[in-house]
Scaffold this motif. Structure first.
Motif, short mmCIF file in Angstrom:
data_model
loop_
_atom_site.label_atom_id
_atom_site.label_comp_id
_atom_site.label_asym_id
_atom_site.label_seq_id
_atom_site.Cartn_x
_atom_site.Cartn_y
_atom_site.Cartn_z
N ILE A 48 150.96 -42.92 81.99
CA ILE A 48 151.98 -43.23 83.01
C ILE A 48 151.41 -42.99 84.41
O ILE A 48 151.48 -43.85 85.29
CB ILE A 48 153.25 -42.38 82.80
N ALA A 49 150.86 -41.80 84.61
CA ALA A 49 150.31 -41.46 85.92
C ALA A 49 149.17 -42.39 86.29
O ALA A 49 149.07 -42.84 87.44
CB ALA A 49 149.83 -40.00 85.93
N GLU A 50 148.32 -42.69 85.33
CA GLU A 50 147.19 -43.56 85.60
C GLU A 50 147.65 -44.97 86.00
O GLU A 50 147.10 -45.59 86.91
CB GLU A 50 146.28 -43.64 84.36
N THR A 51 148.69 -45.44 85.32
CA THR A 51 149.24 -46.76 85.64
C THR A 51 149.82 -46.78 87.05
O THR A 51 149.61 -47.74 87.81
CB THR A 51 150.33 -47.14 84.62
N ILE A 52 150.54 -45.73 87.41
CA ILE A 52 151.14 -45.66 88.75
C ILE A 52 150.05 -45.59 89.82
O ILE A 52 150.13 -46.25 90.86
CB ILE A 52 152.08 -44.45 88.85
N ARG A 53 149.00 -44.82 89.57
CA ARG A 53 147.90 -44.75 90.54
C ARG A 53 147.21 -46.11 90.70
O ARG A 53 146.86 -46.52 91.81
CB ARG A 53 146.89 -43.67 90.10
N ASN A 54 147.03 -46.80 89.58
CA ASN A 54 146.41 -48.13 89.65
C ASN A 54 147.28 -49.12 90.41
O ASN A 54 146.76 -49.99 91.12
CB ASN A 54 146.14 -48.65 88.23
N ARG A 55 148.58 -48.97 90.28
CA ARG A 55 149.49 -49.89 90.96
C ARG A 55 149.60 -49.62 92.46
O ARG A 55 149.83 -50.53 93.26
CB ARG A 55 150.90 -49.75 90.35
N THR A 56 149.46 -48.36 92.85
CA THR A 56 149.75 -47.97 94.22
C THR A 56 148.53 -47.61 95.06
O THR A 56 148.59 -47.60 96.29
CB THR A 56 150.69 -46.76 94.23
N GLY A 57 147.44 -47.25 94.41
CA GLY A 57 146.28 -46.78 95.14
C GLY A 57 146.35 -45.31 95.51
O GLY A 57 145.45 -44.77 96.16
N LEU A 58 147.40 -44.63 95.07
CA LEU A 58 147.55 -43.20 95.33
C LEU A 58 146.57 -42.42 94.45
O LEU A 58 146.14 -42.89 93.39
CB LEU A 58 148.98 -42.74 95.03
N THR A 59 146.25 -41.21 94.89
CA THR A 59 145.29 -40.39 94.14
C THR A 59 145.89 -39.07 93.68
O THR A 59 145.22 -38.27 93.03
CB THR A 59 144.05 -40.09 95.00
N SER A 60 147.15 -38.82 94.03
CA SER A 60 147.80 -37.56 93.67
C SER A 60 148.26 -37.58 92.22
O SER A 60 148.00 -38.53 91.48
CB SER A 60 148.99 -37.31 94.60
N ASP A 61 148.97 -36.55 91.81
CA ASP A 61 149.42 -36.43 90.42
C ASP A 61 150.77 -35.74 90.38
O ASP A 61 151.24 -35.19 91.37
CB ASP A 61 148.38 -35.65 89.60
N GLY A 62 151.39 -35.76 89.22
CA GLY A 62 152.62 -35.03 89.01
C GLY A 62 153.76 -35.46 89.92
O GLY A 62 153.91 -36.64 90.27
N ALA A 63 154.59 -34.48 90.33
CA ALA A 63 155.77 -34.75 91.15
C ALA A 63 155.39 -35.39 92.48
O ALA A 63 156.10 -36.27 92.99
CB ALA A 63 156.55 -33.46 91.37
N GLU A 64 154.26 -34.96 93.06
CA GLU A 64 153.82 -35.54 94.33
C GLU A 64 153.56 -37.04 94.20
O GLU A 64 153.95 -37.84 95.06
CB GLU A 64 152.56 -34.83 94.81
#
Length: 291
Positions: A192-208
């Motif tokens: 889930i986190a990896e998919t969100i990072r791939n979609r957004t370009g964000l590098t953070s994790d968890g609640a952030e």
């Protein structure tokens, strides 16, 4: 038709019948496969009872000459003795058909599926597969343990029946093949986190990561148009659902030893179905990666 012609015709029919009987004989099953089948059918918890073993052996006319032994050895010895004598395996396969008749498992589908999948792990080495109807179908012979496990994997099959999102299969290939509930859930939550990072370009994790990606004022991912309070509430609820999955399943499985944080098949399926829902809501389109 003259009598002598009728007699000759009958003789030809009898000879053809004998040939057909010979042609339907199925070759003997090698010992290692036979042992695996016996251990599955004689499984202490989910296999046949001693009474059932005796009943089905009698029905298929296989002598039950070692009835005082443990269940799987009793079966194995009966199968081997019979097969060595006749040199074919028809009655052994008939035993499996009778013992795996779906009518016997009404209200006990979990038990049926356990036995069927475990049997199929062995049967695929002799080019056979036991279907949901309790009948055999021909299949390509398995040549490796991995091949056999892949074909008969229980957890993967049940997820496919639930139309689980393909991302789950992509991220959990090895774990699914091993029916490893604990690590399958762990890998799936990480997806889930990896998919969100791939979609957004964000590098953070968890609640952030979730707060940044699903911000109401400046969302990088939206599950609706955010045009009214109802849609905003749904959007916030979805973000909180992901946080809950991280907190309850990813963080726990990351830090707790497997033997402490126990997980059974039903829990794993329900958790993975929730993760599948999250991926569908994220709108990620990934080609199904067969494992």
């Amino acid at each position: 038709m003259p009598f002598f012609l009728r007699t000759a015709h009958i003789q030809r029919r009898c000879e053809q019948f004998k040939k057909n009987r010979v042609s339907t004989k199925i070759k003997a099953i090698e010992g290692s496969v036979l042992e695996g089948l016996s251990k599955t059918l004689g499984d202490t918890e989910r296999g046949l009872s001693g009474t059932e073993i005796g009943k089905f052996l009698a029905e298929v006319q296989i002598p039950d000459w070692d009835s005082t032994n443990t269940k799987w050895r009793r079966l194995y010895n009966a199968f081997v003795e019979h097969q060595n004598k006749v040199q074919y395996s028809n009655r052994i396969l008939k035993f499996i058909n009778k013992s795996m008749n779906p009518a016997r498992f009404v209200g006990k589908q979990e038990e049926f599926e356990f036995l069927r999948f475990e049997l199929n792990k062995r049967l695929c080495f002799i080019s056979l597969e036991l279907t949901e109807s309790g009948k055999f179908t021909k299949t390509n012979v398995a040549k490796t343990i991995t091949d056999a496990e892949q074909r008969a994997n229980r957890l993967k099959n049940k997820l496919e029946q639930r139309n689980t999102h393909p991302t789950i299969f992509q991220y959990c290939e090895a774990e699914l093949l091993a029916d490893n509930y604990f690590h399958t859930v762990f890998e799936a939550t990480k997806s889930i986190a990896e998919t969100i990072r791939n979609r957004t370009g964000l590098t953070s994790d968890g609640a952030e990561l979730i707060d940044s990606a699903f911000s109401i004022k400046n969302p990088l991912i939206q599950i609706n148009d955010l045009e009214n309070d109802t849609q905003k509430s749904e959007h916030k609820g979805f973000a909180n659902l992901i946080k809950g999955v991280f907190g309850m399943f990813r963080n726990v499985t990351a830090h707790a030893p497997k033997f402490i944080w126990e997980m059974d098949e039903i829990d794993a399926l329900d958790i993975l179905s929730t993760i599948s829902l999250i991926h569908r809501k994220l709108g990620v389109k990934t080609a199904h990666n067969n494992v």
